[in-house]
Design a protein around this motif. Sequence first.
Motif, PDB file in Angstrom:
ATOM      1  N   GLY A   1       3.709   5.766  -5.538  1.00 42.96           N
ATOM      2  CA  GLY A   1       3.566   5.801  -6.998  1.00 42.96           C
ATOM      3  C   GLY A   1       2.489   6.774  -7.435  1.00 42.96           C
ATOM      4  O   GLY A   1       2.668   7.516  -8.407  1.00 42.96           O
ATOM      5  N   GLN A   2       1.376   6.787  -6.714  1.00 42.60           N
ATOM      6  CA  GLN A   2       0.289   7.715  -7.050  1.00 42.60           C
ATOM      7  C   GLN A   2       0.711   9.157  -6.830  1.00 42.60           C
ATOM      8  O   GLN A   2       0.404  10.032  -7.629  1.00 42.60           O
ATOM      9  N   ARG A   3       1.451   9.410  -5.749  1.00 45.16           N
ATOM     10  CA  ARG A   3       1.905  10.785  -5.473  1.00 45.16           C
ATOM     11  C   ARG A   3       2.907  11.243  -6.540  1.00 45.16           C
ATOM     12  O   ARG A   3       2.883  12.381  -6.972  1.00 45.16           O
TER      13      ARG A   3
ATOM     14  N   TRP B   1      -6.224  16.988  -5.850  1.00 43.63           N
ATOM     15  CA  TRP B   1      -6.435  15.629  -6.314  1.00 43.63           C
ATOM     16  C   TRP B   1      -6.610  14.650  -5.162  1.00 43.63           C
ATOM     17  O   TRP B   1      -7.334  13.675  -5.280  1.00 43.63           O
ATOM     18  N   ASP B   2      -5.921  14.905  -4.040  1.00 42.55           N
ATOM     19  CA  ASP B   2      -6.085  14.040  -2.863  1.00 42.55           C
ATOM     20  C   ASP B   2      -7.516  14.101  -2.336  1.00 42.55           C
ATOM     21  O   ASP B   2      -8.040  13.111  -1.850  1.00 42.55           O
TER      22      ASP B   2
ATOM     23  N   GLN C   1       0.827  -1.214   0.000  1.00 43.61           N
ATOM     24  CA  GLN C   1       0.000   0.000   0.000  1.00 43.61           C
ATOM     25  C   GLN C   1       0.859   1.259   0.000  1.00 43.61           C
ATOM     26  O   GLN C   1       0.560   2.216  -0.701  1.00 43.61           O
TER      27      GLN C   1
ATOM     28  N   ILE D   1       2.202   1.760  -3.451  1.00 46.32           N
ATOM     29  CA  ILE D   1       1.148   2.271  -4.333  1.00 46.32           C
ATOM     30  C   ILE D   1       0.933   3.758  -4.074  1.00 46.32           C
ATOM     31  O   ILE D   1       0.834   4.558  -5.011  1.00 46.32           O
ATOM     32  N   ASP D   2       0.874   4.148  -2.783  1.00 43.28           N
ATOM     33  CA  ASP D   2       0.681   5.556  -2.429  1.00 43.28           C
ATOM     34  C   ASP D   2       1.805   6.422  -2.982  1.00 43.28           C
ATOM     35  O   ASP D   2       1.561   7.500  -3.525  1.00 43.28           O
TER      36      ASP D   2
ATOM     37  N   GLU E   1       2.969  10.196  -9.613  1.00 41.07           N
ATOM     38  CA  GLU E   1       2.171  10.444 -10.813  1.00 41.07           C
ATOM     39  C   GLU E   1       1.480  11.813 -10.734  1.00 41.07           C
ATOM     40  O   GLU E   1       1.454  12.565 -11.707  1.00 41.07           O
ATOM     41  N   MET E   2       0.938  12.150  -9.565  1.00 44.76           N
ATOM     42  CA  MET E   2       0.289  13.456  -9.390  1.00 44.76           C
ATOM     43  C   MET E   2       1.302  14.592  -9.559  1.00 44.76           C
ATOM     44  O   MET E   2       1.000  15.612 -10.186  1.00 44.76           O
TER      45      MET E   2
ATOM     46  N   ARG F   1       2.010  15.051 -13.198  1.00 46.09           N
ATOM     47  CA  ARG F   1       0.888  15.743 -13.856  1.00 46.09           C
ATOM     48  C   ARG F   1       0.897  17.233 -13.529  1.00 46.09           C
ATOM     49  O   ARG F   1       0.690  18.067 -14.414  1.00 46.09           O
TER      50      ARG F   1
END
Length: 160
Positions: A94-96, A157-158, A88, A91-92, A98-99, A102
């Motif tokens: 990786g998502q951050r 986004w969060d 987890q 994943i977190d 990616e954000m 962007r």
Amino acid sequence: MLENYYRELVSFLSARLGNAQAAEDVVHDAYVRVLERTAAEPIEQPRAFLYRTALNLVIDGHRRNTLRQIEPLDVLDTEERFFSPSPQVLIDHGQRLEMLQRALAELPAACRDSFLLRKLEGLSHLEIAERLGVSRSVVEKNIVNAMKHCRVRIRMWDNA
């Protein structure tokens, strides 16, 4: 208005820290914190608030470094060697990332380039200015604006 104090604060902290690059990093972080806060409520004395924020960041950094220095090495060895982030957490992160990518893609090229040259390559403001063919003050404003933009977008986004 806050931009008027940038060089003054960097000089002030450089004299105290003995390191201009560390001072610039602290000032960047202080600007982001102050800019985030001004959206919530007005600040009556922005210069004093900016200085206090920067000094608090220096104190916090010093405390963290002091704690790291007194922690026994055998504790660090046993804890860090076996630390494996959970799926987890990965994943977190990786998502951050990616954000962040962007948010950086939304910035004008000069702003994004100034930020990346500073944060990834560690160039000084003067080196970035020379490389990009702009003034040092433009580089300073670009970096502060990039940091603010990224924090605002990631927070947005969060919460989405």
